[in-house]
Design a protein around this motif. Structure first.
Motif, PDB file in Angstrom:
ATOM      1  N   GLN A  42     203.038  67.588  -1.502  1.00 39.51           N
ATOM      2  CA  GLN A  42     204.049  67.573  -0.746  1.00 39.51           C
ATOM      3  C   GLN A  42     205.044  65.832  -0.803  1.00 39.51           C
ATOM      4  N   TYR A  43     203.691  65.129  -1.322  1.00 37.10           N
ATOM      5  CA  TYR A  43     204.252  63.875  -1.635  1.00 37.10           C
ATOM      6  C   TYR A  43     204.704  62.521  -2.517  1.00 37.10           C
ATOM      7  N   ARG A  44     204.496  61.785  -3.092  1.00 37.41           N
ATOM      8  CA  ARG A  44     204.966  61.373  -3.988  1.00 37.41           C
ATOM      9  C   ARG A  44     203.537  59.977  -4.235  1.00 37.41           C
ATOM     10  N   LEU A  45     202.431  60.212  -3.157  1.00 43.18           N
ATOM     11  CA  LEU A  45     201.438  59.067  -2.948  1.00 43.18           C
ATOM     12  C   LEU A  45     200.201  60.158  -2.714  1.00 43.18           C
ATOM     13  N   LEU A  46     200.497  61.323  -2.717  1.00 42.48           N
ATOM     14  CA  LEU A  46     198.985  62.289  -2.303  1.00 42.48           C
ATOM     15  C   LEU A  46     199.183  63.144  -2.374  1.00 42.48           C
ATOM     16  N   PHE A  47     198.510  63.780  -3.076  1.00 40.29           N
ATOM     17  CA  PHE A  47     198.267  65.109  -3.050  1.00 40.29           C
ATOM     18  C   PHE A  47     197.067  65.630  -2.605  1.00 40.29           C
ATOM     19  N   GLU A  48     196.366  67.369  -2.725  1.00 41.55           N
ATOM     20  CA  GLU A  48     195.095  67.807  -1.844  1.00 41.55           C
ATOM     21  C   GLU A  48     194.512  69.458  -2.715  1.00 41.55           C
ATOM     22  N   HIS A  49     192.707  68.913  -2.902  1.00 41.83           N
ATOM     23  CA  HIS A  49     192.720  70.191  -3.348  1.00 41.83           C
ATOM     24  C   HIS A  49     192.094  70.404  -2.011  1.00 41.83           C
ATOM     25  N   LYS A  50     192.014  72.005  -1.632  1.00 38.58           N
ATOM     26  CA  LYS A  50     191.483  72.744  -0.978  1.00 38.58           C
ATOM     27  C   LYS A  50     190.027  73.356  -2.180  1.00 38.58           C
ATOM     28  N   LEU A  51     188.903  72.628  -2.048  1.00 35.78           N
ATOM     29  CA  LEU A  51     187.326  73.073  -2.445  1.00 35.78           C
ATOM     30  C   LEU A  51     187.419  74.775  -2.039  1.00 35.78           C
ATOM     31  N   LYS A  52     186.586  75.252  -3.000  1.00 43.10           N
ATOM     32  CA  LYS A  52     186.035  76.451  -2.900  1.00 43.10           C
ATOM     33  C   LYS A  52     185.567  76.944  -2.179  1.00 43.10           C
ATOM     34  N   PRO A  53     185.048  77.616  -0.805  1.00 46.10           N
ATOM     35  CA  PRO A  53     184.223  77.268   0.136  1.00 46.10           C
ATOM     36  C   PRO A  53     182.662  76.965  -0.085  1.00 46.10           C
ATOM     37  N   GLU A  54     182.250  77.446  -0.616  1.00 45.38           N
ATOM     38  CA  GLU A  54     180.742  77.019  -1.242  1.00 45.38           C
ATOM     39  C   GLU A  54     180.362  75.839  -1.498  1.00 45.38           C
ATOM     40  N   LEU A  55     181.623  75.518  -2.308  1.00 43.05           N
ATOM     41  CA  LEU A  55     181.252  74.155  -2.763  1.00 43.05           C
ATOM     42  C   LEU A  55     181.854  73.112  -1.501  1.00 43.05           C
ATOM     43  N   PHE A  56     182.804  73.451  -0.891  1.00 49.07           N
ATOM     44  CA  PHE A  56     182.052  72.776   0.207  1.00 49.07           C
ATOM     45  C   PHE A  56     180.815  72.790   1.182  1.00 49.07           C
ATOM     46  N   GLN A  57     180.566  74.270   1.932  1.00 48.28           N
ATOM     47  CA  GLN A  57     179.588  74.502   2.580  1.00 48.28           C
ATOM     48  C   GLN A  57     178.193  73.766   1.591  1.00 48.28           C
ATOM     49  N   GLN A  58     178.304  73.664   0.062  1.00 46.32           N
ATOM     50  CA  GLN A  58     177.209  72.631  -0.331  1.00 46.32           C
ATOM     51  C   GLN A  58     177.008  71.253   0.257  1.00 46.32           C
ATOM     52  N   ILE A  59     177.913  70.724   0.260  1.00 46.49           N
ATOM     53  CA  ILE A  59     178.527  69.563   0.457  1.00 46.49           C
ATOM     54  C   ILE A  59     178.056  68.983   2.005  1.00 46.49           C
ATOM     55  N   LYS A  60     178.718  70.180   2.742  1.00 44.72           N
ATOM     56  CA  LYS A  60     177.831  69.537   4.465  1.00 44.72           C
ATOM     57  C   LYS A  60     176.525  69.480   4.234  1.00 44.72           C
ATOM     58  N   ILE A  61     175.665  71.287   3.875  1.00 42.86           N
ATOM     59  CA  ILE A  61     174.704  70.893   3.934  1.00 42.86           C
ATOM     60  C   ILE A  61     173.992  69.539   3.347  1.00 42.86           C
ATOM     61  N   ALA A  62     174.502  69.272   2.321  1.00 43.81           N
ATOM     62  CA  ALA A  62     173.536  67.867   1.833  1.00 43.81           C
ATOM     63  C   ALA A  62     174.118  66.468   2.460  1.00 43.81           C
ATOM     64  N   ALA A  63     175.114  66.260   3.604  1.00 46.55           N
ATOM     65  CA  ALA A  63     175.734  65.510   4.324  1.00 46.55           C
ATOM     66  C   ALA A  63     174.673  66.434   5.383  1.00 46.55           C
ATOM     67  N   ALA A  64     174.444  67.580   5.033  1.00 47.48           N
ATOM     68  CA  ALA A  64     173.564  66.819   6.958  1.00 47.48           C
ATOM     69  C   ALA A  64     172.629  66.577   7.297  1.00 47.48           C
ATOM     70  N   THR A  65     172.073  67.229   5.763  1.00 50.70           N
ATOM     71  CA  THR A  65     170.173  66.976   4.956  1.00 50.70           C
ATOM     72  C   THR A  65     170.315  65.424   5.614  1.00 50.70           C
TER      73      THR A  65
END
Length: 329
Positions: A42-65
């Motif tokens: 939406q913006y000139r100097l910022l964009f977003e990428h919505k992760l695949k749910p399984e990838l985000f879950q993998q990061i959350k589990i590793a972060a929680a560990t």
């Protein structure tokens, strides 16, 4: 050679023409990244990428560990348990720094390698690998509490001040990545925007205090770029941003890092090299970054007991003091 030609061409332009040329080239390079990576722009100097749910879950589990290991928990804590314990332990966690980082120590080496690896695997799948030159190592696990000491908000490089990361020493061609993981991202958040295009080039310098740039206005704000769990936010280093706390309770946990891209020699040449600055260059070649946790181990020699004896000493903004060991001959 491309960089030298670009600098020679700039010397023949007026100050305004140089500033606009810098901004336009920066926009083209950032647009190219966005075309490869973004799922929302939406913006000139910022964009977003919505992760695949399984990838985000993998990061959350590793972060929680990793966080659970820092809390000396024999099991991986649930999000609710983790947040509750972190709120209670804020002033007693020896590896939580005043800069908001949960710094890995010797006792956390294996857990942190899994976390680093999970972030790298998700980043690799974004689709711009041929454009990436170097990435911060290690990634930062950052905890921002709603309640903060008023004195800290007056520190020279407090994140609550509107700023560009370049002012603290980050390379002007860097892209900043933030991925919210846990906690109250609605009330403990980040507001972003941009300065006038013609001011970007002159603002790409190290400052002694973020207040030194307070006369540089945010002329465009990004009100709809509200943090969402599972979405990576990519912010050009020219962008302005600040931490905002709307509540004194709770905390936000996120991962952040920066990367520099290839094929931008002319753009780099437009900005004089940074001298000084409180933020060191933490980057390593991209292929080396991708190997951590798979072919190499990032090892932290300092122990929790050693850091307890450093109470009151200056705290680095980012994690140093590691070694990379090959896992296989």
């Amino acid at each position: 050679m491309e960089g030298l030609l670009a600098r020679a061409e700039l010397n023949n332009q007026s100050e305004y023409e140089r500033a606009i040329a810098f901004s336009q080239l920066g926009d083209r390079l950032f647009d190219e990244l966005s075309d490869r990576i973004s799922t929302k722009r939406q913006y000139r100097l910022l964009f977003e990428h919505k992760l695949k749910p399984e990838l985000f879950q993998q990061i959350k589990i590793a972060a929680a560990t990793y966080i659970s290991a820092c809390l000396n928990s024999p099991i991986i804590l649930s999000e609710a348990e983790m947040l509750q314990k972190l709120l209670k332990a804020r002033n007693t966690l020896p590896n939580y720094t005043g800069t908001g980082l949960l710094m890995p120590k010797r006792e956390h080496t294996l857990a942190f390698n899994l976390f680093q690896k999970s972030v790298a695997e998700a980043f690799y799948q974004l689709g711009a690998n041929d454009l990436i030159d170097a990435v911060d190592l290690p990634v930062n696990l950052r905890m921002v509490y709603g309640k903060t000491d008023p004195e800290k908000s007056r520190l020279p490089f407090a994140s609550s001040k509107c700023h560009s990361d370049v002012w603290a020493g980050v390379p002007a061609d860097a892209t900043v990545v933030i991925l919210p993981l846990f906690g109250d991202i609605e009330n403990i958040t980040i507001e972003a925007g941009e300065m006038p295009c013609e001011m970007e080039l002159q603002a790409m310098r190290v400052m002694s205090d973020f207040d030194e740039g307070r006369d540089i206005p945010m002329v465009v704000s990004y009100p709809e770029a509200q943090l969402q769990h599972g979405t990576m936010y990519f912010n050009d280093a020219r962008g302005l941003h600040q931490t905002v706390r709307r509540k004194a309770e709770g905390l936000r946990i996120s991962v952040d890092f920066r990367f520099r891209r290839k094929f931008n020699e002319a753009y780099r040449a437009m900005v004089p090299p940074s001298i000084g600055g409180v933020e060191e260059d933490m980057s390593v070649p991209y292929q080396e970054w991708l190997k951590v946790g798979k072919e190499t181990l990032i090892v932290f020699d300092e122990s929790i007991e050693e850091i307890r004896h450093k109470a009151g000493c200056p705290v680095p903004l980012y994690t140093r003091g590691y070694r990379l060991l090959k896992m296989f001959d």
